[in-house]
Design a protein around this motif. Structure first.
Motif, PDB file in Angstrom:
ATOM      1  N   ALA A   1       9.826 -14.603  12.475  1.00  0.00           N
ATOM      2  CA  ALA A   1       8.893 -15.083  11.460  1.00  0.00           C
ATOM      3  C   ALA A   1       8.755 -14.089  10.313  1.00  0.00           C
ATOM      4  CB  ALA A   1       7.529 -15.350  12.099  1.00  0.00           C
ATOM      5  N   VAL A   2       8.747 -12.804  10.636  1.00  0.00           N
ATOM      6  CA  VAL A   2       8.614 -11.775   9.602  1.00  0.00           C
ATOM      7  C   VAL A   2       9.848 -11.755   8.706  1.00  0.00           C
ATOM      8  CG1 VAL A   2       8.439  -9.289   9.219  1.00  0.00           C
ATOM      9  CG2 VAL A   2       7.012 -10.372  10.949  1.00  0.00           C
ATOM     10  N   VAL A   3      11.013 -11.823   9.303  1.00  0.00           N
ATOM     11  CA  VAL A   3      12.251 -11.825   8.514  1.00  0.00           C
ATOM     12  C   VAL A   3      12.344 -13.111   7.694  1.00  0.00           C
ATOM     13  CG1 VAL A   3      14.773 -11.814   8.643  1.00  0.00           C
ATOM     14  CG2 VAL A   3      13.441 -10.286  10.114  1.00  0.00           C
TER      15      VAL A   3
ATOM     16  N   ARG B   1      13.495  -2.613   6.527  1.00  0.00           N
ATOM     17  CA  ARG B   1      12.190  -1.940   6.521  1.00  0.00           C
ATOM     18  C   ARG B   1      11.413  -2.208   7.807  1.00  0.00           C
ATOM     19  NH1 ARG B   1       9.550  -2.337   0.579  1.00  0.00           N
ATOM     20  NH2 ARG B   1       8.598  -0.387   1.300  1.00  0.00           N
ATOM     21  N   LEU B   2      12.081  -2.772   8.794  1.00  0.00           N
ATOM     22  CA  LEU B   2      11.438  -3.079  10.070  1.00  0.00           C
ATOM     23  C   LEU B   2      11.997  -2.191  11.173  1.00  0.00           C
ATOM     24  CD1 LEU B   2      11.474  -6.985   9.884  1.00  0.00           C
ATOM     25  CD2 LEU B   2       9.514  -5.469   9.498  1.00  0.00           C
ATOM     26  N   LEU B   3      11.082  -1.640  11.987  1.00  0.00           N
ATOM     27  CA  LEU B   3      11.448  -0.857  13.159  1.00  0.00           C
ATOM     28  C   LEU B   3      10.735  -1.471  14.368  1.00  0.00           C
ATOM     29  CD1 LEU B   3      11.932   1.206  10.736  1.00  0.00           C
ATOM     30  CD2 LEU B   3      11.488   3.000  12.411  1.00  0.00           C
TER      31      LEU B   3
ATOM     32  N   GLU C   1       0.815  -1.212   0.000  1.00  0.00           N
ATOM     33  CA  GLU C   1       0.000   0.000   0.000  1.00  0.00           C
ATOM     34  C   GLU C   1       0.849   1.263   0.000  1.00  0.00           C
ATOM     35  OE1 GLU C   1      -3.947   0.298   0.518  1.00  0.00           O
ATOM     36  OE2 GLU C   1      -3.157  -1.129  -0.941  1.00  0.00           O
ATOM     37  N   GLY C   2       2.153   1.106   0.142  1.00  0.00           N
ATOM     38  CA  GLY C   2       3.042   2.261   0.045  1.00  0.00           C
ATOM     39  C   GLY C   2       3.808   2.614   1.301  1.00  0.00           C
ATOM     40  N   CYS C   3       3.649   1.831   2.371  1.00  0.00           N
ATOM     41  CA  CYS C   3       4.431   2.123   3.576  1.00  0.00           C
ATOM     42  C   CYS C   3       5.917   1.948   3.288  1.00  0.00           C
ATOM     43  CB  CYS C   3       4.029   1.201   4.727  1.00  0.00           C
ATOM     44  SG  CYS C   3       2.450   1.608   5.489  1.00  0.00           S
ATOM     45  N   ASP C   4       6.716   2.812   3.892  1.00  0.00           N
ATOM     46  CA  ASP C   4       8.165   2.682   3.768  1.00  0.00           C
ATOM     47  C   ASP C   4       8.711   1.618   4.701  1.00  0.00           C
ATOM     48  OD1 ASP C   4       9.026   5.040   1.924  1.00  0.00           O
ATOM     49  OD2 ASP C   4       7.539   5.889   3.293  1.00  0.00           O
ATOM     50  N   GLY C   5       7.968   1.284   5.733  1.00  0.00           N
ATOM     51  CA  GLY C   5       8.410   0.263   6.655  1.00  0.00           C
ATOM     52  C   GLY C   5       7.334  -0.078   7.671  1.00  0.00           C
ATOM     53  N   ILE C   6       7.653  -1.050   8.509  1.00  0.00           N
ATOM     54  CA  ILE C   6       6.721  -1.558   9.516  1.00  0.00           C
ATOM     55  C   ILE C   6       7.322  -1.350  10.898  1.00  0.00           C
ATOM     56  CG2 ILE C   6       5.375  -3.529  10.312  1.00  0.00           C
ATOM     57  CD1 ILE C   6       4.763  -2.770   7.411  1.00  0.00           C
ATOM     58  N   ALA C   7       6.651  -0.547  11.717  1.00  0.00           N
ATOM     59  CA  ALA C   7       7.053  -0.365  13.115  1.00  0.00           C
ATOM     60  C   ALA C   7       6.255  -1.363  13.946  1.00  0.00           C
ATOM     61  CB  ALA C   7       6.808   1.060  13.569  1.00  0.00           C
ATOM     62  N   MET C   8       6.722  -2.602  13.959  1.00  0.00           N
ATOM     63  CA  MET C   8       6.011  -3.686  14.632  1.00  0.00           C
ATOM     64  C   MET C   8       6.319  -3.689  16.125  1.00  0.00           C
ATOM     65  SD  MET C   8       8.298  -6.906  13.229  1.00  0.00           S
ATOM     66  CE  MET C   8       7.550  -8.134  14.316  1.00  0.00           C
TER      67      MET C   8
END
Length: 295
Positions: free
Chosen positions: A68-70, A78-80, A40-47
């Motif tokens: 699991a995500v990696v 792209r993960l924070l 959808e266009g997010c630059d990254g995920i702050a999980m």
């Protein structure tokens, strides 16, 4: 954000965490959600932040979800993930684990159990984490959410940490809702990535020189937020940007009528036709039938 650009910039989703029937994190659904948000266009995920109910999960659960995500193919750059907890030694463990799977930028709460602590105490806690990890790859986004943590990140704390560790502390997520505070940080700390924690503030913060946002309603309106971030300075897109902003504000207002995370999960359940999104870990609870109908 890439490994070569270690100051986070753009739209990062404060991702919701779907749960299985036993209230454990649902890895497969979460991975699919991360892919959707990036699409959808997010630059990254702050999980594993506030919206992701992180403080209701154990360290092992948090580590397993990140793994699991990696493993599912999401670029660690792209993960924070959120790694700040009450005991700085556990913050060290979570942060080291993130580094071990290729993540270099984390979002870090201050220790939040003791209230009324001094700026020097907050600086000492962050310093212990950095010194014990002793990894030059580490980049930390501070997390200012005083209405929840009751331990604010003052400008004095930022100044001290940037002086001690100029390459480590690269930004701040400001979830206070105080735009003036964000703009002041942009002006006072050149090169420091100031990220809005409230979706409607992305646009005015970008216009003031801010870096972007880490926000909850992005779970539903990521495309609009990404459009705003890309085109906010383009006069030819001004009307479309304002229309996107109106949709963002309307959605944020909608999910703020009742408990925000429960409302977001209810709307995610409806959008995905999956009731599993409704589940929350106590003490947080799903919306009541009456609230759900009103929403």
């Amino acid at each position: 954000m890439t490994q070569s650009d270690l100051h986070p910039r753009g739209v990062f989703s404060a991702a919701l965490t779907p749960l299985n029937a036993d209230l454990s994190p649902d890895h497969a659904t979460f991975l699919a959600h991360c892919r959707h948000l990036l699409g959808e266009g997010c630059d990254g995920i702050a999980m594993l932040g506030t919206t992701g109910e992180a403080n209701s999960f154990s360290l092992k659960e948090r580590q397993a979800l990140l793994e699991a995500v990696v493993a599912g193919g999401i670029d660690p750059a792209r993960l924070l993930p959120g790694t700040g907890v009450a005991a700085f030694t556990e913050t060290v463990d979570l942060t080291r684990h993130a580094l071990s799977v290729g993540v270099t930028t984390v979002v870090m709460l201050p220790p939040f159990y003791y209230k009324g602590v001094s700026d020097d105490g907050v600086v000492a806690a962050y310093s212990e984490v950095v010194e014990r990890i002793a990894d030059p790859r580490l980049r930390i986004v501070l997390y200012h959410i005083p209405q929840v943590s009751a331990v604010p990140i003052s400008h004095g704390v930022i100044a001290q940490l940037r002086q001690r560790y100029p390459t480590t502390f690269t930004g701040i997520k400001d979830s206070s809702g105080d735009l003036a505070n964000m703009v002041t940080m942009v002006e006072r700390f050149p090169g420091f990535a100031v990220l809005a924690g409230a979706d409607p503030l992305l646009l005015p913060l970008l216009k003031a020189g801010g870096a972007g946002c880490i926000t909850a309603t992005s779970n539903l309106v990521a495309r609009d937020l990404a459009f705003i971030a890309k085109h906010f300075a383009d006069p030819a897109q001004a009307e479309a940007v304002e229309a996107a902003q109106a949709r963002v504000v309307a959605t944020r207002n909608r999910v703020s009528r009742f408990a925000q995370m429960a409302s977001l999960k209810a709307l995610m359940a409806r959008a995905s036709q999956s009731d599993g999104w409704m589940r929350m870990r106590p003490p947080l609870l799903p919306l009541s039938a009456e609230e759900l109908a009103a929403l």
